[in-house]
Scaffold this motif. Structure first.
Motif, PDB file in Angstrom:
ATOM      1  N   LEU B  95       0.828  -1.199   0.000  1.00  0.00           N
ATOM      2  CA  LEU B  95       0.000   0.000   0.000  1.00  0.00           C
ATOM      3  C   LEU B  95       0.869   1.258   0.000  1.00  0.00           C
ATOM      4  CD1 LEU B  95      -2.780   1.281   0.084  1.00  0.00           C
ATOM      5  CD2 LEU B  95      -2.748   1.053   2.574  1.00  0.00           C
ATOM      6  N   VAL B 151       1.526   9.732   6.110  1.00  0.00           N
ATOM      7  CA  VAL B 151       0.574   8.706   5.722  1.00  0.00           C
ATOM      8  C   VAL B 151       0.993   7.419   6.396  1.00  0.00           C
ATOM      9  CG1 VAL B 151      -0.472   7.503   3.777  1.00  0.00           C
ATOM     10  CG2 VAL B 151       0.385   9.842   3.481  1.00  0.00           C
ATOM     11  N   ILE B 174      -2.223  13.593   9.822  1.00  0.00           N
ATOM     12  CA  ILE B 174      -1.978  12.168   9.585  1.00  0.00           C
ATOM     13  C   ILE B 174      -3.127  11.562   8.779  1.00  0.00           C
ATOM     14  CG2 ILE B 174      -1.745   9.903  10.712  1.00  0.00           C
ATOM     15  CD1 ILE B 174      -0.409  11.337  13.063  1.00  0.00           C
ATOM     16  N   LEU B 175      -2.776  10.856   7.742  1.00  0.00           N
ATOM     17  CA  LEU B 175      -3.749  10.074   6.987  1.00  0.00           C
ATOM     18  C   LEU B 175      -3.501   8.620   7.395  1.00  0.00           C
ATOM     19  CD1 LEU B 175      -5.938  10.612   4.877  1.00  0.00           C
ATOM     20  CD2 LEU B 175      -4.231  10.295   3.097  1.00  0.00           C
ATOM     21  N   PHE B 177      -4.178   4.835   7.201  1.00  0.00           N
ATOM     22  CA  PHE B 177      -4.721   3.706   6.441  1.00  0.00           C
ATOM     23  C   PHE B 177      -4.744   2.428   7.277  1.00  0.00           C
ATOM     24  CE2 PHE B 177      -3.769   6.520   2.934  1.00  0.00           C
ATOM     25  CZ  PHE B 177      -4.711   6.196   1.980  1.00  0.00           C
ATOM     26  N   SER B 178      -4.192   2.477   8.472  1.00  0.00           N
ATOM     27  CA  SER B 178      -4.206   1.273   9.307  1.00  0.00           C
ATOM     28  C   SER B 178      -5.596   1.111   9.901  1.00  0.00           C
ATOM     29  CB  SER B 178      -3.186   1.399  10.428  1.00  0.00           C
ATOM     30  OG  SER B 178      -3.788   1.973  11.582  1.00  0.00           O
ATOM     31  N   PRO B 179      -5.964  -0.108  10.289  1.00  0.00           N
ATOM     32  CA  PRO B 179      -7.307  -0.294  10.874  1.00  0.00           C
ATOM     33  C   PRO B 179      -7.393   0.181  12.321  1.00  0.00           C
ATOM     34  CG  PRO B 179      -6.154  -2.409  10.683  1.00  0.00           C
ATOM     35  CD  PRO B 179      -5.243  -1.371  10.090  1.00  0.00           C
ATOM     36  N   HIS B 181      -7.386   2.614  15.681  1.00  0.00           N
ATOM     37  CA  HIS B 181      -7.711   3.972  16.108  1.00  0.00           C
ATOM     38  C   HIS B 181      -6.472   4.542  16.789  1.00  0.00           C
ATOM     39  CE1 HIS B 181      -9.685   7.368  17.867  1.00  0.00           C
ATOM     40  NE2 HIS B 181      -9.424   6.958  19.081  1.00  0.00           N
ATOM     41  N   ARG B 191      -7.090  11.712   9.629  1.00  0.00           N
ATOM     42  CA  ARG B 191      -8.166  11.213   8.766  1.00  0.00           C
ATOM     43  C   ARG B 191      -7.964   9.716   8.629  1.00  0.00           C
ATOM     44  NH1 ARG B 191     -12.403  13.382   6.430  1.00  0.00           N
ATOM     45  NH2 ARG B 191     -11.945  12.555   4.382  1.00  0.00           N
ATOM     46  N   VAL B 193      -8.719   6.280   6.770  1.00  0.00           N
ATOM     47  CA  VAL B 193      -9.209   5.687   5.529  1.00  0.00           C
ATOM     48  C   VAL B 193      -9.330   4.193   5.800  1.00  0.00           C
ATOM     49  CG1 VAL B 193      -8.806   5.340   3.073  1.00  0.00           C
ATOM     50  CG2 VAL B 193      -7.977   7.422   4.180  1.00  0.00           C
ATOM     51  N   PHE B 195     -10.498   0.668   4.513  1.00  0.00           N
ATOM     52  CA  PHE B 195     -10.965  -0.152   3.397  1.00  0.00           C
ATOM     53  C   PHE B 195     -12.124  -1.050   3.826  1.00  0.00           C
ATOM     54  CE2 PHE B 195      -6.373  -0.006   1.756  1.00  0.00           C
ATOM     55  CZ  PHE B 195      -6.633   1.152   1.071  1.00  0.00           C
TER      56      PHE B 195
END
Lengths: 208, 208
Positions: B95, B151, B174-175, B177-179, B181, B191, B193, B195
């Motif tokens: 990713l 990211v 910070i963006l 993408f990890s699941p 919190h 933010r 994201v 999936f």
């Protein structure tokens, strides 16, 4: 509101978060949890959590909270995560490969049934236990793969054609990671995931 | 409302879409465009488009529409896409690699300034013209990289530590993408994201 009704997307997104958090809590052997403890683990306010859950008929017992296993099952039913949902990935580039290997999908009951690409150099290569298939065979193969959701990880200019092909193959739900806007019949649903949009939102909030 | 004020996130997300669509229109040499034509290209209703744009002082001329170049510049200023924003990627897996190579980032003015990983097998390998650096050196390197956005494309259990490290290095946006919190100081913005959340929303809307 029952499981079959169509809840608004932001509510569903929060339910998916609760589902994930409750999974962790369940693994830790915790039987009951209150909304404040859920807030600590996901950042959604306890009052929003109570509101969302009561909307689906779930009310925590005072001083005890929610029964973890039962609540997670209920949310799973609402989100239809209580069954295996078959997914195909269109585009076997880095992003397609990343999604095929994403551990969260299995956890949520999603099974990657196939991965397609139109690049002859990629066809036939292995990706996460699958073999990349020729995108031209999609129309013939999709019905037997029985996938309900297609994920588009193709470049923007290829997105509309890829969408047309999966729809022709019987798929009605598309998760679109391409930057292109795709047009679909009314019977279909598209969710756009735009990385640049996410970056742009953060950029606006940057200090300078 | 001026560019420095903080617009709501859904509005910003739509502005980012207009920015992208207007870029395509500009490339085609079209000088003026009305809201219906923008709707055709992005699926957001013409009335919503007019409402969003008038909110930022943009009103199309009757029978002519909006001036493409000027409107795009204005939106770019609001979103702060009129300057280069430096980004670091934490996690050089599939990713992370996909994002480092994502053409949309450059188009929006984002520049990947560095990519980090804690896996010795990955450190030192090339990714999109950069060399993967040791995550342990983040604290020392981030200030000189001058990145404003980080990211996170690390596994869930590594996310909080990665977030702590980028914040210690001076990053405030910070963006994720990890699941997981992640908890951050009030001065920071995250933010998420997810999936699996996107899949879960589609799953709920699946027919069976």
């Amino acid at each position: 509101m029952q499981g079959n009704s169509k809840a608004p997307v932001p509510t569903l997104a929060r339910l998916a978060t609760y589902f994930s958090v409750l999974g962790d809590i369940e693994k830790q052997g915790i039987a009951f949890i209150n909304s404040s403890k859920i807030e600590d683990r996901c950042g959604i306010s306890a009052s929003q959590i109570r509101k969302d859950l009561s909307h689906f008929g779930e009310v925590g017992k005072p001083g005890v909270g929610y029964e973890v296993v039962r609540l997670r099952k209920h949310i799973g039913r609402i989100l239809k995560l209580d069954r295996t949902q078959r997914v195909v990935i269109i585009g076997a580039g880095r992003l397609g490969q990343a999604l095929a290997a994403y551990p969260g999908l299995t956890e949520y009951g999603f099974e990657v049934a196939g991965i397609f690409d139109n690049d002859p150099a990629v066809m036939g290569t292995p990706v996460s236990g699958l073999v990349v298939r020729d995108a031209a065979s999609m129309h013939a193969l999709l019905p037997e793969l029985n996938a309900k959701i297609a994920v588009l990880t193709v470049p923007g200019p290829a997105a509309q054609q890829a969408a047309d092909m999966v729809i022709e193959g019987g798929v009605r739900r598309i998760l679109n990671f391409s930057p292109a806007h795709i047009k679909v019949p009314r019977s279909c649903m598209v969710r756009d995931v735009s990385f640049t949009q996410e970056f742009a939102v953060l950029a606006h909030y940057s200090e300078d």
